[in-house]
Design a protein around this motif. Structure first.
Motif, mmCIF file in Angstrom:
data_model
loop_
_atom_site.group_PDB
_atom_site.id
_atom_site.type_symbol
_atom_site.label_atom_id
_atom_site.label_comp_id
_atom_site.label_asym_id
_atom_site.label_seq_id
_atom_site.Cartn_x
_atom_site.Cartn_y
_atom_site.Cartn_z
ATOM 1 N N GLY A 170 49.775 75.744 76.365
ATOM 2 C CA GLY A 170 48.414 75.568 76.845
ATOM 3 C C GLY A 170 48.085 74.087 76.906
ATOM 4 O O GLY A 170 48.523 73.313 76.062
ATOM 5 N N MET A 171 47.342 73.677 77.939
ATOM 6 C CA MET A 171 46.940 72.279 78.064
ATOM 7 C C MET A 171 45.641 72.213 78.853
ATOM 8 O O MET A 171 45.448 72.954 79.815
ATOM 9 N N GLU A 172 44.757 71.316 78.422
ATOM 10 C CA GLU A 172 43.464 71.178 79.084
ATOM 11 C C GLU A 172 43.024 69.728 79.017
ATOM 12 O O GLU A 172 43.147 69.072 77.980
ATOM 13 N N GLU A 173 42.513 69.209 80.123
ATOM 14 C CA GLU A 173 41.962 67.858 80.158
ATOM 15 C C GLU A 173 40.507 67.884 79.713
ATOM 16 O O GLU A 173 39.723 68.712 80.162
ATOM 17 N N LYS A 174 40.153 66.981 78.816
ATOM 18 C CA LYS A 174 38.783 66.794 78.330
ATOM 19 C C LYS A 174 38.119 68.134 77.974
ATOM 20 O O LYS A 174 37.061 68.491 78.521
ATOM 21 N N PRO A 175 38.710 68.878 77.052
ATOM 22 C CA PRO A 175 38.179 70.210 76.729
ATOM 23 C C PRO A 175 36.859 70.150 75.975
ATOM 24 O O PRO A 175 36.639 69.272 75.134
ATOM 25 N N ALA A 176 35.985 71.104 76.259
ATOM 26 C CA ALA A 176 34.731 71.223 75.510
ATOM 27 C C ALA A 176 35.008 71.714 74.098
ATOM 28 O O ALA A 176 34.332 71.317 73.143
#
Length: 254
Positions: A170-176
């Motif tokens: 899993g990878m996310e940019e600028k996650p909340a």
């Protein structure tokens, strides 16, 4: 013997099309990657490290139109092959974004190679050859990761989840809501096959501003591994951090 995957010499794409507005007035009319840290520019620290291992047959500096002539003047004095790709933008408001800049360089120069894709505004205290060797071992596209204890900083970067074998799950940019404390610096290795998928990633809706957005998408369609960063990265984001790097950086020590 070259360290690259299957012994193939690769291209190095250097992301340098930003406008570094937080470093004004230093970068109002001059590109951040050509600022001096110690006795060398930021780009020279990166290229001298990579080139010493014989990994790359061409460096492609992706610039905006405003700063392209600075990079061309700098490149003219180098012994290595450096191509400056001018993306045609002239303001921060009209910038293409990192992923679209990567696509622009691949398309305009007809690149079809394994690629090391790096930000041109960071310096490291370890050699990037360690990262390329890791990618050679894994035989996949790869990123780096480091443990970031400050959750507030995680909201401003790419955050990755990995399994016991370093595979990205899993990878996310600028996650909340960050799902791990593994932060991703802007250094990537693309296999030749995965470099061909950048347009598909854009068409599929991956973000285009942050370079990690393409990897976040890519890891959902093919295996991508994340190496734990073996040293320290110095991010030059504002005047204060630039002065701090200039006073602390001692070059590659690992």
């Amino acid at each position: 013997m070259p360290l690259c995957r299957r012994g193939v010499i690769m291209k190095c794409l250097i992301l340098a099309a930003g406008y570094a507005t937080r470093l004004y007035p230093l970068t109002e009319n001059f590109p951040k990657p050509l600022l001096k840290v110690g006795d060398k520019t930021i780009l020279d620290w990166l290229i001298d490290d990579i080139d010493g291992a014989g990994l790359v047959d061409e460096y492609v500096v992706i610039s905006n139109h405003k700063f392209a002539h600075h990079f061309e003047e700098w490149a003219a004095g180098k012994a290595v092959k450096i191509t400056v790709a001018d993306d045609g933008t002239s303001t921060n408001e009209t910038r293409l974004g990192a992923v679209c800049d990567i696509r622009f360089a691949i398309d305009s120069l007809a690149l079809d190679d394994d690629m090391l894709v790096i930000a041109g505004d960071n310096v490291l205290d370890f050699s990037l050859t360690k990262f390329v060797q890791y990618a050679h071992t894994m035989q996949t596209s790869c990123i780096m990761r480091y443990f970031e204890p400050d959750e507030m900083r995680l909201h401003k970067c790419g955050v990755v989840q990995v399994d016991a074998d370093d595979l990205i799950v899993g990878m996310e940019e600028k996650p909340a809501e960050p799902k791990s404390h593994w932060c991703c610096p802007p250094f990537y290795f693309y296999t030749k096959a995965d470099a061909r998928l950048v347009q598909k990633g854009i068409d599929s809706g991956c973000g285009t501003d942050a370079p990690g957005s393409y990897i976040a998408w890519l890891s959902t369609v093919t295996p991508v591994h994340a190496m734990e960063m073996p040293g320290r990265r110095y991010d030059i984001g504002n005047i204060e951090s630039y002065h701090k790097v200039c006073s602390e950086y001692r070059g590659i020590t690992k």
